[in-house]
Design a protein around this motif. Structure first.
Motif, short mmCIF file in Angstrom:
data_model
loop_
_atom_site.label_atom_id
_atom_site.label_comp_id
_atom_site.label_asym_id
_atom_site.label_seq_id
_atom_site.Cartn_x
_atom_site.Cartn_y
_atom_site.Cartn_z
N GLU A 21 -15.52 36.47 -41.34
CA GLU A 21 -15.23 37.80 -40.81
C GLU A 21 -15.72 38.89 -41.76
OE1 GLU A 21 -11.01 37.64 -40.12
OE2 GLU A 21 -11.29 37.00 -38.04
N SER A 22 -15.50 38.69 -43.05
CA SER A 22 -15.94 39.67 -44.04
C SER A 22 -17.46 39.80 -44.04
CB SER A 22 -15.44 39.26 -45.43
OG SER A 22 -15.97 40.10 -46.42
N LEU A 23 -18.15 38.66 -44.02
CA LEU A 23 -19.62 38.69 -44.00
C LEU A 23 -20.13 39.35 -42.72
CD1 LEU A 23 -20.40 35.15 -45.45
CD2 LEU A 23 -20.89 37.36 -46.55
N ASN A 24 -19.51 39.04 -41.61
CA ASN A 24 -19.94 39.61 -40.33
C ASN A 24 -19.72 41.12 -40.32
OD1 ASN A 24 -21.13 38.96 -37.84
ND2 ASN A 24 -19.17 39.11 -36.81
N ASN A 25 -18.59 41.55 -40.85
CA ASN A 25 -18.32 43.00 -40.92
C ASN A 25 -19.30 43.70 -41.85
OD1 ASN A 25 -16.19 42.71 -39.13
ND2 ASN A 25 -14.65 42.54 -40.75
N GLN A 26 -19.62 43.07 -42.99
CA GLN A 26 -20.61 43.63 -43.90
C GLN A 26 -21.97 43.74 -43.22
OE1 GLN A 26 -20.90 41.65 -47.76
NE2 GLN A 26 -18.73 41.13 -47.63
N TYR A 27 -22.33 42.71 -42.49
CA TYR A 27 -23.61 42.68 -41.79
C TYR A 27 -23.74 43.87 -40.85
CZ TYR A 27 -27.07 41.25 -38.31
OH TYR A 27 -28.15 41.23 -37.44
N TYR A 28 -22.73 44.09 -40.01
CA TYR A 28 -22.82 45.19 -39.05
C TYR A 28 -22.70 46.56 -39.72
CZ TYR A 28 -23.12 41.96 -35.20
OH TYR A 28 -23.56 40.99 -34.35
#
Length: 165
Positions: free
Chosen positions: A106-113
């Motif tokens: 979730e953290s990586l996905n949020n950083q990505y967006y």
């Protein structure tokens, strides 16, 4: 009451197995094929914590039922040795998915967006690669859990059918 416990164990395993298969092979693919990747990902981020938590909570409930059965029949733990080992692996795997792997993803996905929204595409691509690795681990553990659930269900069903319990 003890005669209902094996039925409840089988029911819980069946519910979790059905939920796991439908979420993994029907719901998630449909979401990603009909909605944008970002929107589908947000919906799945909402579902996955409940899914992973249900896996380890149901496992603990099944442990409790086995403990109740063992009060009446002391040999049940020996009869269910491979079942209990597989159940333990499943519980730890669901806990790892819920409490460690999912938060990282979730953290990586949020950083990505966030990086994409800020126009930092090159940095976003690096984060996406990290996310893909975490997702691969998550998917592998999830598939392993489905296989373990199938083993648990059939193992327990045949023990009941053959009157070993």
């Amino acid at each position: 009451m003890n005669r209902y416990i094996p039925f409840l164990i089988l029911l819980l395993l069946g519910i979790l197995l059905g939920f796991s298969i439908s979420l993994t092979f029907i719901v998630a693919p449909l979401m990603f094929s009909h909605f944008s990747q970002r929107f589908a990902g947000e919906i799945m981020q909402t579902i996955f914590p409940y899914y992973f938590a249900s896996g380890w909570l149901i496992g603990i409930i099944i442990y409790t039922f086995i403990a109740i059965l063992s009060l009446k029949e002391k040999e049940i733990v020996k009869k269910l040795k491979s079942f209990i080992i597989a159940l333990s692996i499943m519980i730890f795997s669901y806990m790892a998915l819920h409490k460690a792997i999912l938060p990282i993803a979730e953290s990586l996905n949020n950083q990505y967006y966030s990086l994409l929204d800020a126009g930092k595409k090159e940095e976003a691509v690096l984060i996406k690669e990290k996310f893909k690795k975490v997702h691969a681990i998550s998917s592998s553990l999830n598939l392993m859990n489905i296989l373990i659930l199938a083993f648990l269900f059939y193992n327990f069903y045949f023990k009941i059918k053959n009157k070993e319990l």
